[in-house]
Design a protein around this motif. Structure first.
Motif, PDB file in Angstrom:
ATOM      1  N   GLY A  95       0.816  -1.213   0.000  1.00  0.00           N
ATOM      2  CA  GLY A  95       0.000   0.000   0.000  1.00  0.00           C
ATOM      3  C   GLY A  95       0.848   1.261   0.000  1.00  0.00           C
ATOM      4  O   GLY A  95       0.520   2.245  -0.661  1.00  0.00           O
ATOM      5  N   ASP A  96       1.965   1.224   0.741  1.00  0.00           N
ATOM      6  CA  ASP A  96       2.859   2.392   0.779  1.00  0.00           C
ATOM      7  C   ASP A  96       3.566   2.607  -0.556  1.00  0.00           C
ATOM      8  O   ASP A  96       3.834   3.743  -0.936  1.00  0.00           O
ATOM      9  CB  ASP A  96       3.889   2.240   1.897  1.00  0.00           C
ATOM     10  N   ILE A  97       3.870   1.531  -1.248  1.00  0.00           N
ATOM     11  CA  ILE A  97       4.488   1.671  -2.573  1.00  0.00           C
ATOM     12  C   ILE A  97       3.453   2.201  -3.569  1.00  0.00           C
ATOM     13  O   ILE A  97       3.738   3.105  -4.357  1.00  0.00           O
ATOM     14  CB  ILE A  97       5.083   0.321  -3.036  1.00  0.00           C
ATOM     15  N   ILE A  98       2.248   1.653  -3.511  1.00  0.00           N
ATOM     16  CA  ILE A  98       1.207   2.055  -4.456  1.00  0.00           C
ATOM     17  C   ILE A  98       0.803   3.515  -4.263  1.00  0.00           C
ATOM     18  O   ILE A  98       0.509   4.214  -5.235  1.00  0.00           O
ATOM     19  CB  ILE A  98      -0.019   1.118  -4.352  1.00  0.00           C
ATOM     20  N   ILE A  99       0.812   4.008  -3.029  1.00  0.00           N
ATOM     21  CA  ILE A  99       0.399   5.394  -2.808  1.00  0.00           C
ATOM     22  C   ILE A  99       1.340   6.369  -3.509  1.00  0.00           C
ATOM     23  O   ILE A  99       0.916   7.432  -3.959  1.00  0.00           O
ATOM     24  CB  ILE A  99       0.265   5.720  -1.295  1.00  0.00           C
ATOM     25  N   ILE A 100       2.594   5.997  -3.665  1.00  0.00           N
ATOM     26  CA  ILE A 100       3.540   6.823  -4.421  1.00  0.00           C
ATOM     27  C   ILE A 100       3.098   6.903  -5.879  1.00  0.00           C
ATOM     28  O   ILE A 100       3.122   7.975  -6.490  1.00  0.00           O
ATOM     29  CB  ILE A 100       4.975   6.259  -4.303  1.00  0.00           C
ATOM     30  N   PHE A 101       2.639   5.788  -6.437  1.00  0.00           N
ATOM     31  CA  PHE A 101       2.153   5.777  -7.824  1.00  0.00           C
ATOM     32  C   PHE A 101       0.879   6.606  -7.960  1.00  0.00           C
ATOM     33  O   PHE A 101       0.659   7.262  -8.981  1.00  0.00           O
ATOM     34  CB  PHE A 101       1.896   4.345  -8.304  1.00  0.00           C
ATOM     35  N   VAL A 102       0.023   6.577  -6.944  1.00  0.00           N
ATOM     36  CA  VAL A 102      -1.211   7.361  -6.970  1.00  0.00           C
ATOM     37  C   VAL A 102      -0.880   8.852  -7.033  1.00  0.00           C
ATOM     38  O   VAL A 102      -1.433   9.593  -7.849  1.00  0.00           O
ATOM     39  CB  VAL A 102      -2.093   7.040  -5.736  1.00  0.00           C
ATOM     40  N   ILE A 103       0.042   9.285  -6.179  1.00  0.00           N
ATOM     41  CA  ILE A 103       0.439  10.699  -6.155  1.00  0.00           C
ATOM     42  C   ILE A 103       1.079  11.084  -7.489  1.00  0.00           C
ATOM     43  O   ILE A 103       0.787  12.143  -8.053  1.00  0.00           O
ATOM     44  CB  ILE A 103       1.402  10.976  -4.979  1.00  0.00           C
ATOM     45  N   TYR A 104       1.951  10.214  -8.009  1.00  0.00           N
ATOM     46  CA  TYR A 104       2.616  10.466  -9.294  1.00  0.00           C
ATOM     47  C   TYR A 104       1.588  10.621 -10.416  1.00  0.00           C
ATOM     48  O   TYR A 104       1.654  11.565 -11.207  1.00  0.00           O
ATOM     49  CB  TYR A 104       3.576   9.315  -9.604  1.00  0.00           C
ATOM     50  N   ALA A 105       0.639   9.697 -10.495  1.00  0.00           N
ATOM     51  CA  ALA A 105      -0.371   9.747 -11.567  1.00  0.00           C
ATOM     52  C   ALA A 105      -1.227  11.009 -11.448  1.00  0.00           C
ATOM     53  O   ALA A 105      -1.559  11.630 -12.463  1.00  0.00           O
ATOM     54  CB  ALA A 105      -1.247   8.497 -11.524  1.00  0.00           C
ATOM     55  N   PHE A 106      -1.546  11.406 -10.212  1.00  0.00           N
ATOM     56  CA  PHE A 106      -2.350  12.619 -10.023  1.00  0.00           C
ATOM     57  C   PHE A 106      -1.597  13.853 -10.515  1.00  0.00           C
ATOM     58  O   PHE A 106      -2.158  14.683 -11.236  1.00  0.00           O
ATOM     59  CB  PHE A 106      -2.738  12.780  -8.548  1.00  0.00           C
TER      60      PHE A 106
END
Length: 170
Positions: free
Chosen positions: A77-88
């Protein structure tokens, strides 16, 4: 630098933005096509990053709600949240800010540092569950390591994108 047709067009676009030159003087169909092509690529990139943002956000919420294991939820989840912020951010700035993964890592470290000093309690929001979940209550070095892994994956992605698809035009 060679004086190619593309460089001449770019030069006229830059000069056209100057207030000293009449805007319509350098306007041509070539310039208009070039600008339309750039805008079309940006719109497509925004769409792709927007879809990635939505999908990753749904995945993150599903992990938070239904996964209660010892690896996926705390680390994945902590790794994926970085991708979420990046995509946003890429949805808003599809071709800008080359060092975005580093900026995201610094932001994540700041958020983790605020958790470590228990900012929720210091702001007097500890009784409100929403802020406990949103801001977090426990700072952990393992989270920073997960954020760094996510940013490393994004840096590799940026390098691959630059090598195979060229440097993005802004």
């Amino acid at each position: 630098m060679r004086d190619t047709k593309k460089n001449r067009i770019k030069g006229t676009i830059i000069r056209r933005k100057s207030k000293a030159i009449e805007p319509n003087f350098y306007r041509s169909t070539e310039n208009e096509r070039y600008l339309a092509e750039i805008n079309e690529k940006k719109d497509y990139a925004r769409l792709v990053y927007g879809i990635c943002f939505l999908v990753l956000t749904v995945v993150e919420v599903l992990i938070a709600m239904f996964v209660h294991d010892e690896w996926v939820r705390p680390y994945g989840g902590d790794i994926i949240i970085i991708f979420v912020i990046y995509a946003f951010i890429r949805m808003l700035l599809p071709h800008g800010l080359v060092s975005l993964p580093i900026v995201i890592l610094l932001f994540a470290c700041l958020a983790e540092g605020l958790q470590y000093i228990n900012i929720v309690e210091k702001l007097g929001l500890g009784d409100i569950e929403f802020f406990n979940v949103l801001l977090g209550t426990v700072g952990d070095v393992k989270d920073i390591i997960c954020y760094a892994v996510g940013c490393l994956i994004l840096i590799i992605y940026e390098i691959i994108r630059a090598v195979f698809f060229g440097k993005p035009k802004s």
